[in-house]
Design a protein around this motif. Structure first.
Motif, PDB file in Angstrom:
ATOM      1  N   VAL A   1     -27.147 -17.031 -31.701  1.00 50.78           N
ATOM      2  CA  VAL A   1     -28.222 -16.875 -30.718  1.00 50.78           C
ATOM      3  C   VAL A   1     -28.727 -15.449 -30.692  1.00 50.78           C
ATOM      4  N   SER A   2     -27.811 -14.494 -30.755  1.00 57.94           N
ATOM      5  CA  SER A   2     -28.232 -13.089 -30.705  1.00 57.94           C
ATOM      6  C   SER A   2     -28.993 -12.685 -31.962  1.00 57.94           C
ATOM      7  N   ASN A   3     -28.768 -13.397 -33.079  1.00 58.13           N
ATOM      8  CA  ASN A   3     -29.526 -13.086 -34.294  1.00 58.13           C
ATOM      9  C   ASN A   3     -30.911 -13.710 -34.275  1.00 58.13           C
ATOM     10  N   ILE A   4     -31.050 -14.830 -33.595  1.00 61.22           N
ATOM     11  CA  ILE A   4     -32.346 -15.527 -33.581  1.00 61.22           C
ATOM     12  C   ILE A   4     -33.242 -15.020 -32.467  1.00 61.22           C
ATOM     13  N   PHE A   5     -32.666 -14.674 -31.335  1.00 63.46           N
ATOM     14  CA  PHE A   5     -33.459 -14.227 -30.176  1.00 63.46           C
ATOM     15  C   PHE A   5     -33.078 -12.787 -29.832  1.00 63.46           C
ATOM     16  N   SER A   6     -34.068 -12.088 -29.254  1.00 64.97           N
ATOM     17  CA  SER A   6     -33.846 -10.728 -28.743  1.00 64.97           C
ATOM     18  C   SER A   6     -34.246 -10.681 -27.270  1.00 64.97           C
ATOM     19  N   LEU A   7     -33.549  -9.858 -26.490  1.00 63.42           N
ATOM     20  CA  LEU A   7     -33.802  -9.735 -25.050  1.00 63.42           C
ATOM     21  C   LEU A   7     -34.115  -8.281 -24.735  1.00 63.42           C
ATOM     22  N   ASN A   8     -35.298  -8.061 -24.201  1.00 60.29           N
ATOM     23  CA  ASN A   8     -35.673  -6.712 -23.749  1.00 60.29           C
ATOM     24  C   ASN A   8     -34.924  -6.408 -22.463  1.00 60.29           C
ATOM     25  N   GLU A   9     -34.051  -5.391 -22.507  1.00 64.10           N
ATOM     26  CA  GLU A   9     -33.177  -5.130 -21.367  1.00 64.10           C
ATOM     27  C   GLU A   9     -33.923  -4.590 -20.159  1.00 64.10           C
ATOM     28  N   TYR A  10     -35.138  -4.146 -20.346  1.00 70.84           N
ATOM     29  CA  TYR A  10     -35.909  -3.613 -19.211  1.00 70.84           C
ATOM     30  C   TYR A  10     -36.882  -4.634 -18.638  1.00 70.84           C
ATOM     31  N   THR A  11     -37.526  -5.433 -19.527  1.00 77.80           N
ATOM     32  CA  THR A  11     -38.548  -6.365 -19.045  1.00 77.80           C
ATOM     33  C   THR A  11     -38.017  -7.795 -18.891  1.00 77.80           C
ATOM     34  N   GLY A  12     -36.895  -8.128 -19.504  1.00 77.52           N
ATOM     35  CA  GLY A  12     -36.369  -9.497 -19.436  1.00 77.52           C
ATOM     36  C   GLY A  12     -37.084 -10.472 -20.352  1.00 77.52           C
ATOM     37  N   GLU A  13     -37.854  -9.981 -21.325  1.00 75.04           N
ATOM     38  CA  GLU A  13     -38.573 -10.860 -22.245  1.00 75.04           C
ATOM     39  C   GLU A  13     -37.647 -11.311 -23.386  1.00 75.04           C
ATOM     40  N   ILE A  14     -37.631 -12.606 -23.592  1.00 73.25           N
ATOM     41  CA  ILE A  14     -36.881 -13.193 -24.705  1.00 73.25           C
ATOM     42  C   ILE A  14     -37.887 -13.511 -25.808  1.00 73.25           C
ATOM     43  N   ARG A  15     -37.661 -12.934 -26.996  1.00 70.23           N
ATOM     44  CA  ARG A  15     -38.579 -13.114 -28.119  1.00 70.23           C
ATOM     45  C   ARG A  15     -37.811 -13.617 -29.351  1.00 70.23           C
ATOM     46  N   VAL A  16     -38.603 -14.206 -30.270  1.00 67.95           N
ATOM     47  CA  VAL A  16     -38.024 -14.680 -31.531  1.00 67.95           C
ATOM     48  C   VAL A  16     -37.726 -13.478 -32.408  1.00 67.95           C
ATOM     49  N   ASN A  17     -36.456 -13.452 -32.911  1.00 71.22           N
ATOM     50  CA  ASN A  17     -36.046 -12.323 -33.742  1.00 71.22           C
ATOM     51  C   ASN A  17     -35.586 -12.777 -35.135  1.00 71.22           C
ATOM     52  N   GLY A  18     -35.470 -14.080 -35.333  1.00 69.66           N
ATOM     53  CA  GLY A  18     -35.018 -14.607 -36.631  1.00 69.66           C
ATOM     54  C   GLY A  18     -35.753 -15.901 -36.973  1.00 69.66           C
ATOM     55  N   GLU A  19     -35.201 -16.660 -37.885  1.00 69.77           N
ATOM     56  CA  GLU A  19     -35.828 -17.896 -38.325  1.00 69.77           C
ATOM     57  C   GLU A  19     -35.249 -19.092 -37.569  1.00 69.77           C
ATOM     58  N   LEU A  20     -36.150 -19.885 -37.022  1.00 65.84           N
ATOM     59  CA  LEU A  20     -35.753 -21.109 -36.330  1.00 65.84           C
ATOM     60  C   LEU A  20     -35.827 -22.291 -37.295  1.00 65.84           C
ATOM     61  N   ASP A  21     -34.893 -23.220 -37.157  1.00 63.72           N
ATOM     62  CA  ASP A  21     -34.887 -24.417 -37.995  1.00 63.72           C
ATOM     63  C   ASP A  21     -34.450 -25.587 -37.127  1.00 63.72           C
ATOM     64  N   PHE A  22     -35.408 -26.457 -36.841  1.00 61.71           N
ATOM     65  CA  PHE A  22     -35.116 -27.609 -35.999  1.00 61.71           C
ATOM     66  C   PHE A  22     -34.026 -28.483 -36.613  1.00 61.71           C
ATOM     67  N   GLU A  23     -34.015 -28.579 -37.955  1.00 59.88           N
ATOM     68  CA  GLU A  23     -33.049 -29.448 -38.616  1.00 59.88           C
ATOM     69  C   GLU A  23     -31.623 -28.907 -38.514  1.00 59.88           C
ATOM     70  N   THR A  24     -31.469 -27.592 -38.293  1.00 55.68           N
ATOM     71  CA  THR A  24     -30.134 -26.995 -38.125  1.00 55.68           C
ATOM     72  C   THR A  24     -29.700 -27.016 -36.663  1.00 55.68           C
ATOM     73  N   THR A  25     -30.497 -26.481 -35.794  1.00 55.65           N
ATOM     74  CA  THR A  25     -30.210 -26.468 -34.348  1.00 55.65           C
ATOM     75  C   THR A  25     -31.516 -26.697 -33.618  1.00 55.65           C
ATOM     76  N   ASN A  26     -31.510 -27.691 -32.741  1.00 58.13           N
ATOM     77  CA  ASN A  26     -32.756 -28.014 -32.040  1.00 58.13           C
ATOM     78  C   ASN A  26     -32.726 -27.618 -30.565  1.00 58.13           C
ATOM     79  N   ILE A  27     -31.633 -27.056 -30.096  1.00 61.77           N
ATOM     80  CA  ILE A  27     -31.558 -26.611 -28.704  1.00 61.77           C
ATOM     81  C   ILE A  27     -30.589 -25.433 -28.620  1.00 61.77           C
ATOM     82  N   PHE A  28     -30.967 -24.445 -27.853  1.00 61.97           N
ATOM     83  CA  PHE A  28     -30.140 -23.247 -27.645  1.00 61.97           C
ATOM     84  C   PHE A  28     -29.885 -23.072 -26.149  1.00 61.97           C
ATOM     85  N   GLU A  29     -28.649 -22.753 -25.814  1.00 63.70           N
ATOM     86  CA  GLU A  29     -28.271 -22.448 -24.435  1.00 63.70           C
ATOM     87  C   GLU A  29     -27.929 -20.960 -24.357  1.00 63.70           C
TER      88      GLU A  29
END
Length: 791
Positions: free
Chosen positions: A289-317
């Motif tokens: 999760v930490s490789n795919i998503f990034s969290l801005n510690e000041y603004t709280g924005e979660i952004r895409v940071n890696g490659e998503l693949d629905f066929e590998t994982t279709n839901i993240f907690e």
């Protein structure tokens, strides 16, 4: 209240999804087996041959085998008894991580004819993993000003097992200040909180040591523990708080790096630096999760940071904590559930699981040539695949099961027209835009014996000169067969028949391999001038085909026979009247040449022995008539010896010679001369017709003799039948009556039959026959032979 309703709806939706998934797998498979994980090698799974309705005695010859999508072969079939057993130990947590149901799809394929079945093996979870905490010690700082009822989120344990084998309960060691509270979601504990029973007093006790134990629901029951060290502080008594503890959002799997997924917002009632908030992923967030998503510690924005693949994982907690900037930092927690939306980014994958080549050219429509498995990693309409052949061909792709297709014969095949096909099979999904893939199969067509040997022409004629040397080559029969291999190997033979009672095999023979025809005898045109033979060409196929050639053989005459004077015209003496006038016919000679045509054309001449002009006779070259060419004189001889030569027109010329004696007599003897001439003419007539008269007499005599013999035999047979009936009635009146009747009936049927048979069946009774009975059989044989001769 609103949060509880949303939680209930989410639970119901997930339960429906899992139940639908289970029912869908059961419907799409023909067999469904369930085994526990960690089963050892050889563990019984099911009687797969019996359950599929296959004959156990044929599964070995039909080459039953299993095809799995995975690289490892977890199962194997015993071809002796048709039992499916475990080949390699299966760890469900490794094979199907983070999935509630673990199903291994199998393809069972048998050949001759090709059939395919779908079998699903469900791996049932066992309690083979204990709950594990991420850390053996958890430090927690609590301000002494926190009121009773305050809650503190603590990290729970993890258990890779599922269902009742996963974590079902937590227990906290006895404490006057702290209690444990947790909530279950779909029978799973989602949040774990430490609840403050009453306010803390740092001066009385500054540190509290607690033991947290996690239990699963398996048998045997397994557990894991961690220490919680609570430090009592009297600073920063307000923790950051999120607007809601649970967030849901979605993102496309093809989202580029930097795409905004969600923005979090937390508030802190404290002021100053104690109210400053920093956002971080909690320690339980995995590295994925930490490789795919990034969290801005000041603004709280979660952004895409890696490659998503629905066929590998279709839901993240994602669990996020908001930390204030106090001396003793306070933390607020929330959970973000990110759903990955599928896009059509995977082309279909095509695999040929069975290919039956070469294909016989007489294969009927619907014959299975290959089985093709097509798989698309996408879901929904993006994963629905259609399979087809892009170019016209005598083959067709038919859907078999959910993701399998069969390539079948859809038209007539003819190896002699085309012996190889390159069939391009394309698979295209229903996504937008659609993706496709193709595979080319090389299909060879095998030969069957469907073409008979063919001669260039069905009737042929040859000329063979007589007096040929025996064994000479006279003809070569040549047939061709468009088949190949054994089906095109041609053998030649001559159909047996007779020529004037002599088998044709006595005249000619044929080489069965090359069709060369040889003369076995030296032919004589004067004995046989023409005969016909039938040459048969047959191939070596399993169902042999043949054709025939009619060969007309004419024996060509050569000049091998010299003219021969008939007995009535050879070495004869003729009397001529001295007063005969020129042109008077003295006599006539005749020679016969057994040759034919130009070789038998005979002309006559006189051999002049006394010199030219001395002989008073001349001969007609064509008719052989000897005439007086001048009147006799006193100086002529009383007797002349004429040498008559008969010569043919053949090459080389052949001749024969005879002597005619002519006596010159006075005119008073002319009557005798006339009588002699008349006699000669009569003899000449008799010589020409004697054979016809003799033949008529012989045939008439044979017919008369046959009629007399037949009448006598019929009368004798009638008397023998009457005597036999009397004798049999007297001897066999008690026990042999039935045999006597059968014997009499059989005798009548055999003797009165009009069919020209040459054999007679005679039933012999058990008792010995008398000499009288033996004599009664002989007339039957005589009668039978006579009937055969007449026919």
């Amino acid at each position: 209240m609103l949060n509880q309703r949303q939680d209930y709806q989410a639970r119901r939706t997930l339960v429906h999804f899992f139940l639908l998934q289970i029912s869908w797998d059961v419907v799409l498979s023909q067999l469904h087996y369930i085994i526990p994980e960690e089963s050892k090698h050889g563990t019984f799974v099911g009687r797969i041959a019996q359950d599929l309705g296959l004959d156990i005695g044929e599964i070995n010859s039909r080459m039953l085998h299993i095809v799995s999508r995975d690289e490892k072969e977890y199962f194997q079939v015993n071809l002796q008894n048709g039992i499916l057993f475990v080949k390699e130990t299966i760890d469900r947590e490794v094979l199907c991580p983070n999935t509630p149901f673990c199903i291994i799809p199998l393809q069972v394929i048998v050949d001759k004819p090709v059939q395919m079945y779908r079998v699903d093996v469900e791996i049932e979870d066992i309690n083979d993993n204990s709950p594990v905490f991420s850390s053996s010690i958890n430090n927690l700082a609590i301000s002494e000003v926190r009121p009773a009822g305050s809650r503190y989120r603590i990290n729970g344990a993890t258990d890779p097992d599922l269902g009742t084998n996963s974590i079902t309960n937590y227990e906290l060691s006895a404490s006057d200040y702290f209690a444990l509270d947790f909530q279950k979601y779909l029978n799973q504990i989602r949040s774990l909180e430490l609840v403050l029973k009453r306010s803390l007093d740092r001066e009385k006790q500054s540190v509290h040591n607690l033991t947290l134990t996690a239990y699963d629901g398996g048998k045997p029951r397994l557990s894991g523990t961690t220490r919680i060290v609570v430090t009592v502080e009297d600073f920063n008594d307000n923790a950051p708080v999120f607007v809601q503890p649970f967030y849901q959002c979605s993102v496309n799997e093809n989202a580029v790096k930097g795409t905004l997924v969600f923005k979090l917002n937390a508030t802190d009632l404290d002021e100053g630096r104690n109210g400053e908030i920093l956002y971080k992923f909690t320690n339980v967030v995995s590295g994925e999760v930490s490789n795919i998503f990034s969290l801005n510690e000041y603004t709280g924005e979660i952004r895409v940071n890696g490659e998503l693949d629905f066929e590998t994982t279709n839901i993240f907690e994602i669990q996020v904590e908001a930390i204030d900037n106090g001396d003793l930092k306070l933390v607020g927690h929330c959970k973000v559930l990110v759903t990955v939306v599928d896009v059509n980014d995977n082309p279909p994958e095509m695999t040929v699981t069975s290919l039956s080549v070469p294909v016989p050219e007489n294969s009927p429509q619907g014959t299975t040539v290959a089985i093709i498995s097509v798989h698309d990693k996408d879901s929904g309409s993006n994963g629905k695949v259609h399979c087809y052949i892009s170019e016209p061909s005598p083959f067709k792709v038919n859907p078999a099961f959910m993701s399998d297709f069969s390539l079948t014969v859809n038209g007539p095949l003819d190896r002699e027209v085309k012996d190889e096909y390159e069939v391009t099979i394309s698979a295209r999904d229903e996504g937008s835009p659609s993706l496709s893939t193709s595979k080319t199969l090389k299909i060879d067509i095998s030969d069957v014996n469907d073409n008979a040997p063919r001669f260039v022409k069905s009737i042929d004629t040859i000329l063979v000169k007589e007096n040929n040397p025996p064994g000479s080559h006279i003809y070569t029969a040549s047939a061709s067969d468009t088949d190949i291999g054994q089906n095109s190997f041609i053998t030649y033979s001559i159909r047996e028949r007779t020529i004037d009672g002599i088998p044709i095999s006595s005249y000619i023979s044929i080489n069965p391999e090359n069709g060369k025809v040889f003369a076995l005898v030296s032919f004589d045109h004067e004995q046989i001038s023409y005969f016909q033979c039938h040459i048969k060409a047959i191939d070596a196929g399993l169902q042999a085909l043949s054709s025939n050639l009619t060969l007309n053989i004419f024996i060509e005459d050569i000049n091998d026979n010299a003219p021969t004077f008939t007995p009535l015209h050879s070495e004869i003496t003729i009397k001529a009247s001295k007063s005969a006038e020129p042109g008077h016919l003295i006599t006539k000679v005749k020679a016969v040449d057994l040759d034919s045509g130009y070789n038998a054309w005979t002309f006559y001449k006189l051999k002049d022995l006394g010199g030219p002009g001395k002989s008073p006779f001349s001969i007609a070259h064509q008719t052989g008539e000897i005439t007086l060419k001048r009147s006799f004189t006193d100086s002529d001889n009383d007797e002349y010896r004429l040498h008559v030569v008969a010569q043919d027109h053949g090459e080389p010329v052949m001749t024969s010679e005879t002597q005619i004696t002519i006596s010159v007599v006075e005119s008073g003897e002319e009557l005798k001369f006339d009588n002699q001439e008349t006699k000669g003419n009569g003899d000449e007539f008799s010589d020409a017709n004697v054979y016809l008269v003799v033949a008529i007499c012989v045939i008439s005599s044979i017919f008369l003799i046959t009629l007399i013999v037949f009448t006598v035999l019929r009368w004798q047979k009638y008397r023998d039948e009457v005597n036999e009936l009397k004798e049999n009635y007297r001897i066999c009146s008690n026990t042999g009556g039935s045999w006597m009747y059968s014997q009499h009936t059989q005798y009548n049927i055999s003797s009165n039959s009009f069919r020209p048979k040459s054999d007679l069946i005679v039933f012999t009774p058990n008792n010995s026959q008398t000499p009288g009975n033996e004599e009664q059989v002989n007339p039957q044989a005589v009668l039978l032979n006579s009937s055969y001769m007449v026919r």
